[in-house]
Design an enzyme around this catalytic site. Structure first.
Site, short mmCIF file in Angstrom:
data_model
loop_
_atom_site.label_atom_id
_atom_site.label_comp_id
_atom_site.label_asym_id
_atom_site.label_seq_id
_atom_site.Cartn_x
_atom_site.Cartn_y
_atom_site.Cartn_z
N CYS A 226 0.44 -53.97 -39.34
CA CYS A 226 -0.23 -53.13 -40.34
C CYS A 226 -1.53 -53.72 -40.86
CB CYS A 226 0.71 -52.84 -41.51
SG CYS A 226 1.01 -54.25 -42.59
N ASP A 354 26.59 -73.20 -52.71
CA ASP A 354 26.28 -73.05 -51.29
C ASP A 354 25.29 -74.14 -50.87
OD1 ASP A 354 25.54 -72.31 -48.75
OD2 ASP A 354 24.92 -70.27 -49.28
#
Length: 444
Positions: A226, A354
């Site tokens: 784009c 995590d």
């Protein structure tokens, strides 16, 4: 009356916390909000102008540096300790308790911006960057960006954005005035990513291409699909050189150019400094005045903080995501002194449960260092760090593992590493840093 009661009780809670040996950086604000939930709205009017500093990496350093620059000739209120949720913004008002401030300059956690901006409208919003950080809190990085984007309600708030971060394009649709800062290609730039960070076009979602990358996914980017690319920069760093323990560089805007020195290593710190320089120039600060304050700034606790003892030079570094950790490894690599490194990885809630992010950090940066003696792996997840190092082709004989029973169980590995070398780097997650500091203070 309720506001005054909340301030009084908040102040008492702060004094009690201090008597118990705690800093009380967020607790007074939390107590005050229990009494008057919208107290921040009443307190914010004490500030003539307000700036919020947010982003994944660099919030604390940027806030401290901004306070150092603006505080020379202004009465400034800041949360300089890194307590960056809404209660951490309220607490400085309670602790300092002046009637008036020229500036309120606050570090605000990305996830807390909706709660903070509900009660105050910033004149400036400075965003350092957006990376994956504690996925167990926010999920994918786009969720975090949208949280911040949708919190910008006032079109008069001036946005100061990292023009080299593709995520800055997410704010193109806003009517707010925007200023962009960027860094030209330097000796540490790469032509491909070494950290697996999302690098998709915010406009059309196609994969981005790069002319060069300064760190993470930050650099000169373009979309072949784009045509999207970096917004034109208003403030720019060029001619970067590294000299032992500092950077030398040029900084320019549309009017002037200045040469400066920064006593903080790491490419991300150059961006942090440039964010503050941009902020100061937007408020008509002279380059010479900025230069004086930038060059006199000392390290923030836990951000390449150096402590010298009788026998050692110890550099303590906070690391909490793959981009930050990868950038930490660069100045360690460029340090020509003989040294040892310790990584302390914990998985308590403030660290992020995590820990999979360590697999995206570029440990390969240090796998052929001739002046590296040993690498120590400690913390509640120390064994996982050791495994990651092995996959980065670090020789087994260079790795020493000290699994920790809890966050304070790191005294033995620190004592051992201090006996091994004069120059020591200790890289730790959030909960590790205070424990590291306690042990090092005993050595002074």
């Amino acid at each position: 009356m309720r506001t005054q009661l909340a301030l009084f009780i908040g102040k008492i809670s702060y004094l009690i916390a201090n008597m118990m040996g705690k800093k009380g950086t967020a607790f007074p604000g939390k107590i005050a909000m229990k009494i008057k939930p919208d107290i921040l709205k009443d307190l914010a009017i004490k500030c003539d102008k307000i700036a919020i500093i947010s982003g994944t990496n660099g919030k604390t350093t940027t806030t401290n540096l901004a306070n150092h620059v603006f505080g020379k000739n202004n009465i400034v209120l800041s949360n300089l300790n890194g307590s960056n949720m809404i209660q951490g913004v309220i607490s400085p008002f309670i602790i300092d308790n002046k009637k008036h401030y020229d500036w309120g300059i606050f570090e605000v956690d990305e996830g807390s911006i909706p709660f903070v901006t509900k009660y105050l409208t910033p004149d400036y919003l400075i965003i350092t960057n957006f990376f994956r950080d504690q996925l167990d809190r926010f999920g994918e990085v786009e969720n975090t960006i949208n949280l911040v984007h949708d919190s910008i309600k006032n079109e008069n708030t001036i946005l100061i954005l990292n023009g080299d971060d593709p995520s800055s394009l997410y704010f193109d649709d806003l009517k707010n005035p925007k200023r962009y800062f960027s860094q030209k290609e330097s000796f540490t730039s790469k032509d491909s990513q070494t950290v697996t960070e999302p690098s998709f076009c915010p406009k059309c979602e196609h994969k981005l291409s790069y002319n060069y990358i300064n760190y993470g996914n930050i650099g000169k980017f373009f979309c072949e699909n784009c045509g999207a690319t970096n917004n034109k920069s208003d403030y720019e760093i060029t001619n970067i050189k590294i000299e032992e323990d500092h950077y030398e560089f040029s900084v320019s805007d549309k009017k002037n150019t200045s040469k400066m020195k920064l006593n903080l290593l790491g490419t991300y710190n150059l961006y942090n400094a440039l964010a503050v320089i941009s902020f100061a120039r937007e408020n008509d600060y002279d380059f010479n005045e900025i230069k004086t304050q930038i060059e006199s700034f000392e390290n923030v606790d836990g951000r390449m903080e150096t402590t010298t003892t009788k026998d050692n030079e110890i550099v303590v570094v906070l690391s909490k995501n793959p981009v930050g950790l990868s950038e930490v490894l660069k100045p360690i690599k460029y340090d020509a002194e003989k040294k040892s490194i310790m990584f302390i990885l914990n998985d308590y809630a403030p660290d992020g449960r995590d820990i999979s992010w360590i697999w995206d950090a570029y440990f390969e940066e240090i796998n052929n260092m001739e002046n590296l003696n040993k690498i120590y792996c400690a913390g509640t997840r120390g064994e996982e760090i050791a495994l990651r190092l092995k996959y980065a082709n670090i020789p087994n004989e260079k790795i020493k593992i000290y699994p920790s029973k809890n966050r304070s169980d790191i005294e033995k590995p620190i004592n051992d590493i201090l006996k091994e070398n004069k120059k020591i780097y200790i890289v730790g997650t959030f909960t590790a840093i205070p424990e590291i500091r306690k042990i090092i203070l005993k050595k002074k």
